[in-house]
Design an enzyme around this catalytic site. Structure first.
Site, short mmCIF file in Angstrom:
data_model
loop_
_atom_site.label_atom_id
_atom_site.label_comp_id
_atom_site.label_asym_id
_atom_site.label_seq_id
_atom_site.Cartn_x
_atom_site.Cartn_y
_atom_site.Cartn_z
N GLU A 34 0.84 -1.20 0.00
CA GLU A 34 0.00 0.00 0.00
C GLU A 34 0.87 1.25 0.00
OE1 GLU A 34 -3.76 -0.11 2.69
OE2 GLU A 34 -2.47 -1.75 3.34
N LEU A 82 9.41 -16.79 21.49
CA LEU A 82 9.40 -17.58 22.72
C LEU A 82 8.14 -17.29 23.52
CD1 LEU A 82 13.07 -17.17 23.98
CD2 LEU A 82 12.09 -18.97 22.56
N LYS A 114 18.16 -11.24 28.20
CA LYS A 114 17.37 -11.05 26.98
C LYS A 114 17.51 -9.58 26.58
CE LYS A 114 12.63 -11.67 25.30
NZ LYS A 114 12.49 -10.28 24.82
N LYS A 308 10.33 -12.50 31.70
CA LYS A 308 10.51 -11.06 31.49
C LYS A 308 10.35 -10.23 32.76
CE LYS A 308 9.17 -9.23 27.65
NZ LYS A 308 8.38 -8.79 26.49
#
Ligand SMILES: [Zn+2]
Length: 656
Positions: A34, A82, A114, A308
């Protein structure tokens, strides 16, 4: 208005809007196809209607791309995401499931930081990096090989010769983001909200030179596929390290799940001190054989989990919402908060970005709010939890600094003060002018700027050079010695080179590097005042948009007056000629490409010291292309144009 003109303008503002979402916010609203449709239509209309040409059109933008579509790459092995969680109970449950499936509990796990960046897959064949791709939807990614090759921490060659895919994270360090944002701001570009957005926006540039200018780094963190002789993940990481990849140093290996959860807790504190943003830890079963037994679900492997960290949040009260006026006149609402400690940092301000954001949050003075620091440069307000009964916040109709009417352009969310005599803008311009990278006037800090503008001693740059000792003595804490030092610093700044003066003016799109290119090209401001628009635009590395911006400044009554008054005050407007070490390369233009034995900057400096010009791109005017190992498209182009290609050694012989 003319229908075609209207369509052109609509397309330009739409494309600018989507560019911002895509490059700066990593948050596209429309598909690439687009986008390409809009772009192609605009290009067509502009070509058919040259009267409506505009150097500020996105089609003229440096680094702007005719197509945003990268070639797609099908991942040989799916790049899964994950499963992730914030709770240690879930991590324990994950561990139990692994115990059950494997039939025993003495398997080893590896946990590591991480990094908050962008995933990328690197394929090497015969020891050579052949393809680099983004994750995309996991099955198909975008081919970003040219951009990835500009990242210095990614080896182009490895000693392993079989085909192999290595995965990892592209990221930007926190301090580098700060510097990058300073550059973006100085050049009138959007600033990045966090390191992840900056990394994503930098990788998806169609112009690899823009990617190259960004401080990107890479950590290897996963095995894609390949015939390697190792039994587990930790061993694979050691192998990657031996091949020259960076791997995260923050890793533990254990068979005890409790050690994993305590590593998670310990690391939450430590991560603030790391140079990069870490948003959790990744836990993996180490053995490849056991990973295989556990297998995968439709979207994620069963042998890994991301554990996390919640972005640090705090609850506090909005004391006041103020409007701050920047150097460019943009008025930004800022929430002044009751100070609150969030993850060890006291927060007393939060950005509200713009007035649409205030409306979206529904925030008012007196409200109780949740603030969050998710690696963001400035903390943000997440939501309102308790209405404080205050009045709705309305965008000001008048500038809070000078009182003149504010404007909101059709295609912008920002509102601006466009009064050039606005004190807030003058202060911003002055601070930039005296800053270290510009005129470097020692002792001319924010407090001084604030007072000399308030007292009306200074209303433009030239006034700085007319400051009198009697005036400075009226400033807070200024005694004879301090006054004297400041006057000496002001005097010393008159000798700065033209490149610094050009940067100090704060001309849109003119950063330090552009200032240098212009100064070296013109050598004297008189040549710039006499130059035509074309003279600016044809300079290598300047281009149409920057050229227009500089030309407009030089031709403006205000620009001319400023230059004349500074000249009268004794400010230098010439660029010192570089003392040449030799003239072997006089009149020659060189392009360096590939990996050289000496740092690229050193090679370029050598070429310049011997009279040569250095360019970033190959054209028929190029005298030599100096090609190191793994030279890419520039080498091909040189060959197709018949430009002489020489080795680094031959280059050094030229200047011996
Ligand atoms: Zn104003």
């Amino acid at each position: 208005m003319d229908k075609i003109k209207k369509e052109i303008e609509d397309l330009r503002s739409k494309i600018n809007y989507h560019n911002n979402l895509y490059y700066n916010l990593d948050n596209a609203e429309i598909s690439d196809a687009e986008y390409d449709g809009l772009y192609a239509r605009l290009k067509f209309l502009e070509a058919m209607n040259p009267d409506y040409a505009d150097a500020a059109s996105p089609t003229q933008k440096i680094g702007g791309a005719a197509s945003r579509v990268f070639t797609s790459v099908t991942h040989a092995s799916q790049m899964m995401s994950l499963d992730n969680t914030y709770s240690s109970e879930e991590v324990l449950r994950w561990h139990e499931r692994c115990v059950k499936s494997l039939g025993h509990g003495n398997f080893e796990m590896v946990a590591e930081a991480k990094i908050d960046g962008v995933s990328c897959s690197l394929t090497y064949e015969g020891g050579v990096l052949t393809v680099a791709a983004t994750r995309g939807d996991g099955k198909t990614g975008e081919d970003v090989t040219a951009n990835i090759k500009t990242i210095k921490t990614i080896p182009h060659n490895i000693s392993f010769k079989n085909k192999i895919e290595i995965r990892g994270e592209i990221y930007i360090e926190k301090a580098d983001l700060k510097r990058l944002n300073e550059i973006q701001e100085n050049e009138g570009e959007n600033i990045f909200a966090n390191t992840r957005n900056a990394a994503a926006g930098s990788i998806r540039q169609k112009n690899a030179e823009i990617s190259a200018s960004r401080p990107l780094k890479f950590f290897a963190h996963s095995f894609g596929y390949g015939d390697v002789d190792v039994k587990g993940f930790a061993e694979f990481m050691d192998l990657c390290k031996s091949w020259g990849f960076s791997v995260t140093p923050n890793r533990i290996r254990t068979a005890d799940i409790n050690e994993i959860t305590s590593f998670y807790k310990r690391f939450e504190e430590l991560r603030a001190g790391l140079p990069y943003d870490v948003d959790g830890i990744v836990v993996k079963i180490n053995s490849f054989a056991e990973q295989k037994i556990l297998g995968v679900t439709a979207k994620s492997p069963r042998w890994a989990i991301a554990f996390k960290y919640k972005p640090p949040q705090g609850k506090t009260v909005v004391n006041k919402i103020i409007f701050s006026v920047g150097r460019t006149g943009i008025i930004t609402p800022v929430a002044e908060l009751e100070p609150v400690a969030v993850a060890g940092v006291i927060i007393s301000n939060a950005t509200l970005h713009n007035f649409d954001e205030i409306k979206r949050l529904g925030v008012k003075e007196g409200d109780t709010v949740i603030v969050e620091r998710a690696g963001e440069v400035i903390p943000k307000i997440l939501n309102v939890v308790k209405d404080g009964g205050g009045n709705e916040v309305k965008a000001p109709k008048n500038c809070p600094s000078c009182g003149s009417k504010v404007y909101r352009y059709e295609d912008e969310v920002a509102i601006r003060c466009i009064n050039p005599a606005c004190p807030a803008q003058i202060k911003g311009h002055l601070l930039h002018f005296v800053s270290r990278a510009a005129m470097d006037i020692d002792g001319f800090g924010e407090a001084v700027v604030e007072q000399v503008v308030e007292k009306k001693y200074v209303k433009d740059f030239a006034d700085i050079y007319n400051l009198k000792a009697e005036q400075l003595l009226t400033l807070d804490l200024f005694k004879d010695k301090k006054v004297n030092n400041l006057l000496l610093a002001v005097e010393a700044s008159k000798k700065r080179s033209l490149s610094r003066v050009l940067y100090a003016f704060g001309i849109r799109h003119v950063g330090q590097k552009t200032g240098e290119i212009l100064a070296n090209h013109f050598e004297d401001i008189e040549n710039m005042l006499a130059a035509s628009l074309e003279d600016f635009q044809k300079i290598n590395e300047i281009g149409p948009v920057v050229g227009q911006s500089v030309y407009d400044f030089m031709q403006s009554a205000k620009g001319k007056e400023e230059i004349a008054r500074l000249k009268t005050a004794g400010v230098n407007f010439t660029q010192p000629k570089v003392q040449l070490a030799g003239n072997e390369l006089l009149g020659k233009t060189l392009v360096f490409t590939g990996e050289l034995n000496m740092p690229r900057t050193q090679a370029e400096a050598l070429a310049k010291a011997h009279g040569g010009k250095v360019s970033g791109s190959v054209s028929s005017k190029t005298s030599y292309v100096v090609a190191g190992a793994d030279a890419g498209s520039k080498l091909t182009k040189a060959q197709s144009l018949g430009v002489s290609v020489i080795s680094e050694e031959e280059f050094l012989n030229l200047i011996k």
